[in-house]
Design a protein around this motif. Structure first.
Motif, mmCIF file in Angstrom:
data_model
loop_
_atom_site.group_PDB
_atom_site.id
_atom_site.type_symbol
_atom_site.label_atom_id
_atom_site.label_comp_id
_atom_site.label_asym_id
_atom_site.label_seq_id
_atom_site.Cartn_x
_atom_site.Cartn_y
_atom_site.Cartn_z
ATOM 1 N N GLY A 190 -55.712 104.627 -6.373
ATOM 2 C CA GLY A 190 -55.223 105.797 -7.082
ATOM 3 C C GLY A 190 -53.742 105.965 -6.829
ATOM 4 O O GLY A 190 -53.115 105.170 -6.117
ATOM 5 N N PHE A 191 -53.152 107.029 -7.383
ATOM 6 C CA PHE A 191 -51.744 107.279 -7.110
ATOM 7 C C PHE A 191 -51.381 108.717 -7.423
ATOM 8 O O PHE A 191 -52.089 109.427 -8.154
ATOM 9 C CB PHE A 191 -50.844 106.317 -7.903
ATOM 10 N N LEU A 192 -50.263 109.130 -6.837
ATOM 11 C CA LEU A 192 -49.659 110.443 -7.062
ATOM 12 C C LEU A 192 -48.268 110.217 -7.645
ATOM 13 O O LEU A 192 -47.497 109.395 -7.133
ATOM 14 C CB LEU A 192 -49.539 111.186 -5.728
ATOM 15 N N PHE A 193 -47.942 110.943 -8.732
ATOM 16 C CA PHE A 193 -46.603 110.852 -9.310
ATOM 17 C C PHE A 193 -46.150 112.234 -9.765
ATOM 18 O O PHE A 193 -46.915 112.948 -10.405
ATOM 19 C CB PHE A 193 -46.568 109.899 -10.504
ATOM 20 N N PRO A 194 -44.887 112.576 -9.453
ATOM 21 C CA PRO A 194 -43.951 111.880 -8.558
ATOM 22 C C PRO A 194 -44.258 112.209 -7.109
ATOM 23 O O PRO A 194 -45.111 113.040 -6.816
ATOM 24 C CB PRO A 194 -42.597 112.459 -8.989
ATOM 25 N N ALA A 195 -43.528 111.559 -6.194
ATOM 26 C CA ALA A 195 -43.713 111.846 -4.772
ATOM 27 C C ALA A 195 -43.205 113.253 -4.446
ATOM 28 O O ALA A 195 -42.403 113.825 -5.180
ATOM 29 C CB ALA A 195 -42.972 110.806 -3.933
ATOM 30 N N PHE A 196 -43.706 113.786 -3.346
ATOM 31 C CA PHE A 196 -43.327 115.116 -2.867
ATOM 32 C C PHE A 196 -42.451 114.923 -1.635
ATOM 33 O O PHE A 196 -42.916 114.951 -0.505
ATOM 34 C CB PHE A 196 -44.593 115.916 -2.538
ATOM 35 N N ASP A 197 -41.162 114.689 -1.843
ATOM 36 C CA ASP A 197 -40.221 114.409 -0.761
ATOM 37 C C ASP A 197 -39.325 115.615 -0.522
ATOM 38 O O ASP A 197 -38.795 116.199 -1.473
ATOM 39 C CB ASP A 197 -39.343 113.201 -1.092
ATOM 40 N N ASP A 198 -39.129 115.956 0.744
ATOM 41 C CA ASP A 198 -38.342 117.146 1.088
ATOM 42 C C ASP A 198 -38.884 118.365 0.343
ATOM 43 O O ASP A 198 -38.130 119.237 -0.102
ATOM 44 C CB ASP A 198 -36.862 116.946 0.778
ATOM 45 N N ARG A 199 -40.207 118.372 0.149
ATOM 46 C CA ARG A 199 -40.927 119.483 -0.487
ATOM 47 C C ARG A 199 -40.436 119.738 -1.912
ATOM 48 O O ARG A 199 -40.399 120.875 -2.381
ATOM 49 C CB ARG A 199 -40.824 120.740 0.370
ATOM 50 N N SER A 200 -40.099 118.662 -2.602
ATOM 51 C CA SER A 200 -39.727 118.770 -4.015
ATOM 52 C C SER A 200 -40.032 117.447 -4.699
ATOM 53 O O SER A 200 -40.326 116.435 -4.045
ATOM 54 C CB SER A 200 -38.242 119.120 -4.164
ATOM 55 N N ALA A 201 -39.983 117.448 -6.033
ATOM 56 C CA ALA A 201 -40.335 116.255 -6.796
ATOM 57 C C ALA A 201 -39.274 115.170 -6.647
ATOM 58 O O ALA A 201 -38.082 115.427 -6.773
ATOM 59 C CB ALA A 201 -40.508 116.617 -8.269
ATOM 60 N N ASN A 202 -39.732 113.951 -6.372
ATOM 61 C CA ASN A 202 -38.850 112.781 -6.309
ATOM 62 C C ASN A 202 -39.338 111.776 -7.339
ATOM 63 O O ASN A 202 -40.289 111.034 -7.095
ATOM 64 C CB ASN A 202 -38.869 112.171 -4.912
ATOM 65 N N ILE A 203 -38.679 111.772 -8.516
ATOM 66 C CA ILE A 203 -39.138 110.918 -9.614
ATOM 67 C C ILE A 203 -38.793 109.452 -9.386
ATOM 68 O O ILE A 203 -39.161 108.597 -10.198
ATOM 69 C CB ILE A 203 -38.576 111.387 -10.965
ATOM 70 N N TYR A 204 -38.104 109.150 -8.301
ATOM 71 C CA TYR A 204 -37.805 107.756 -7.965
ATOM 72 C C TYR A 204 -38.936 107.115 -7.159
ATOM 73 O O TYR A 204 -38.869 105.936 -6.841
ATOM 74 C CB TYR A 204 -36.504 107.672 -7.152
ATOM 75 N N ASN A 205 -39.944 107.904 -6.811
ATOM 76 C CA ASN A 205 -41.037 107.387 -5.987
ATOM 77 C C ASN A 205 -42.398 107.852 -6.493
ATOM 78 O O ASN A 205 -42.521 108.941 -7.064
ATOM 79 C CB ASN A 205 -40.891 107.844 -4.534
#
Length: 393
Positions: A190-205
């Motif tokens: 499975g997968f999650l998009f986008p990543a939750f980096d620094d408690r915000s959306a990171n569309i690069y991951n």
């Protein structure tokens, strides 16, 4: 993503903790043919059914970061203009309501899957999270949102074929043969998009999940993300073992390997105890230090680091859980296998006795053979050690 961020999103997958309104997906047979598409309201389901769907989706965020959960990194060029990233963004920004984009995503998964003649279920859910403000002291203010995180989760679940079983019928007070029906099992990937980096959306991951850390599902990663798949946990360990034996050669003895295992195991335990949310990694120079502290000559430690650079990359960071089996310590000969708890590995010794190499295990009270208590203190035919030189075996 670190462990705190992962846990924060995992807590969303309860009926009253999320903004998921609908469950989408596709049920596919072993011939890669869609049996039916799913588009159903989560709110209209009984609570038990809601929990089952959310439980399967949540499973795609389970396991260990760096093992079951792998960072997928997009290049800047992909984010600016690429078919794969554009599709993921369309699915995300529409909250999965764009039927064409949703079905295109499912089709890419179907085409890349190796179903092995097994039916499977693709589940999709979109959530919008008003991220609460977190102060410098770590306190969370639920009534003060600092950003909105819009994301979707995908789970690919194998489906178990029905079988006929005797099931008790309470009205008839008897057992009757009844089919169990097709059962959706825990997701394989499975997968999650986008990543939750620094408690915000990171569309690069994106965060990719594999139930089996030794299988990275290369075809799926290529079809959805068009990036080079990362090494599996098994590949990382094989490369580490090869680098160690190749660089150390005759110095790759029991004492060195045991010391390396123990030092890395202790680092894993200390990291766990510290509750540091960031994943534990070891740089190649740090692994070189581990070897030097294990008595390996400096030139051999440097040779090992060079082997690692060639195998993993110049600036690679190794996940300790992927290069050792921290939960067990196993010794194998062509005829015998020995397993001990890792914390007792230092009790095992290697000796040369009467010209032959031996692995020695201290035997005190409580020794059993096939469940029968035995006395080993007065074994007949006892032989005195004829030497104490380490055999390296």
């Amino acid at each position: 993503m670190n462990q705190k961020e992962l846990n924060e999103i995992r807590r969303r997958f309860k009926p009253d903790h999320n903004a998921i309104s609908r469950i989408y997906g596709c049920y596919v047979n072993g011939n890669k043919e869609p049996i039916t598409y799913i588009d159903t309201s989560l709110g209209l389901m009984p609570e038990e059914e809601q929990e089952m769907y959310l439980g399967l989706l949540k499973k795609s965020l389970s396991g260990a970061l760096g093992r079951n959960l792998i960072d997928i990194e997009f290049s800047t060029a992909q984010v600016e203009d690429s078919e794969e990233h554009r599709l993921l963004q369309t699915v995300r920004q529409s909250g999965l309501e764009n039927k064409d984009a949703r079905e295109e995503l499912c089709r890419r998964i179907i085409d890349a899957m190796d179903p092995r003649d097994t039916n499977y279920l693709i589940l999709l859910a979109s959530d919008t999270y008003d991220v609460p403000f977190r102060g410098s002291d770590g306190a969370v203010m639920d009534d003060a949102s600092e950003s909105v995180y819009q994301y979707f989760v995908c789970s690919v679940c194998p489906v178990k074929d029905p079988k006929l079983e005797l099931i008790y019928n309470s009205q008839e007070h008897s057992f009757r043969s009844t089919s169990t029906g097709h059962i959706a099992l825990a997701p394989e990937l499975g997968f999650l998009f986008p990543a939750f980096d620094d408690r915000s959306a990171n569309i690069y991951n994106a965060l990719f999940y594999s139930k089996n850390p030794d299988e990275v599902h290369q075809n799926i990663i290529d079809a959805l993300f068009h990036v080079d798949p990362p090494m599996s946990a098994e590949e990382q360990k094989i490369l580490f073992d090869d680098a160690l034996s190749s660089a150390l050669q005759e110095d790759c003895c029991y004492d060195v390997v045991q010391s390396v295992h123990e030092q890395v195991r202790c680092r894993i335990a200390e990291h766990k105890e510290s509750k540091d949310p960031e994943p534990l990694v070891l740089s190649i120079p740090e692994v070189g230090d581990v070897l030097r502290h294990s008595g390996v000559p400096a030139e051999k430690a440097e040779a090992f680091q060079q082997e690692c650079r060639e195998r993993y990359g110049e600036f690679a960071e190794l996940n300790p859980r992927n290069i050792i089996e921290s939960g067990k310590f196993r010794i194998e000969t062509p005829d015998v296998k020995i397993s001990v708890a890792p914390e007792y590995s230092s009790m095992i010794e290697t000796r040369i006795i009467d010209g032959s190499s031996y692995i020695l295990i201290p035997a005190g009270d409580g020794v059993e053979i096939n469940g029968i208590p035995v006395n080993v203190s007065g074994v007949s035919g006892e032989t005195e050690d004829s030497g104490t030189e380490d055999s390296g075996e």
